[in-house]
Design an enzyme around this catalytic site. Sequence first.
Site, PDB file in Angstrom:
ATOM      1  N   HIS A   5    -112.690   6.502  61.746  1.00 33.50           N
ATOM      2  CA  HIS A   5    -111.674   6.449  62.807  1.00 33.50           C
ATOM      3  C   HIS A   5    -112.268   6.955  64.124  1.00 33.50           C
ATOM      4  CE1 HIS A   5    -108.861   5.703  59.573  1.00 33.50           C
ATOM      5  NE2 HIS A   5    -109.365   6.747  58.947  1.00 33.50           N
ATOM      6  N   ALA A   9    -131.469  -8.575  59.519  1.00 35.83           N
ATOM      7  CA  ALA A   9    -131.322  -8.307  60.949  1.00 35.83           C
ATOM      8  C   ALA A   9    -129.868  -8.418  61.406  1.00 35.83           C
ATOM      9  CB  ALA A   9    -132.181  -9.277  61.753  1.00 35.83           C
TER      10      ALA A   9
END
Length: 163
Positions: free
Chosen positions: A80, A111
Amino acid sequence: MPVVNARIEAGADLPDPALVNLYGCAIGAATRIGPFVEIQRGAAVGARCRIGPLAFLCEGVSLADDVTVGAGVMFTNDRHPRAVTAAGTLMGPDDWTLETTRVGAGAVIGANATILCGLTIGAGAQVAPGSVVTRDVPPGAAVAGVPAVPFHPSSLPNRAEAS
């Protein structure tokens, strides 16, 4: 960009130490770290790992031996994230909960993948490039997509056949 208070074992390869930001982390023997990588305090990287350019390993990330982290891979450590508290003051270390992430031996993260916090990526697992991992990845599994879901690597076209 500094290397400060990092425990770097023998044989680790930082081709250009001026182009990495390593602080308070542990780097295993014979690990190679590409340019523009940041590895934060409390992160641990095993032996013989390869960390691609522009990767970000935040506090709470732990890589076992022989892990490959592709270019631009991002790990998170806060479920959060917020800049300020409910009272409007800038958040400090006591205002959030660190969520750890573990990557098992021999795992490969492609990647530009993003790894959400609080997860385990099992030994030998594969995360396809560009994936967003939102759940644990079992050992030996392959995942791809947004969000990442299981797939079988043999379902990908053979490069020789595709041309």
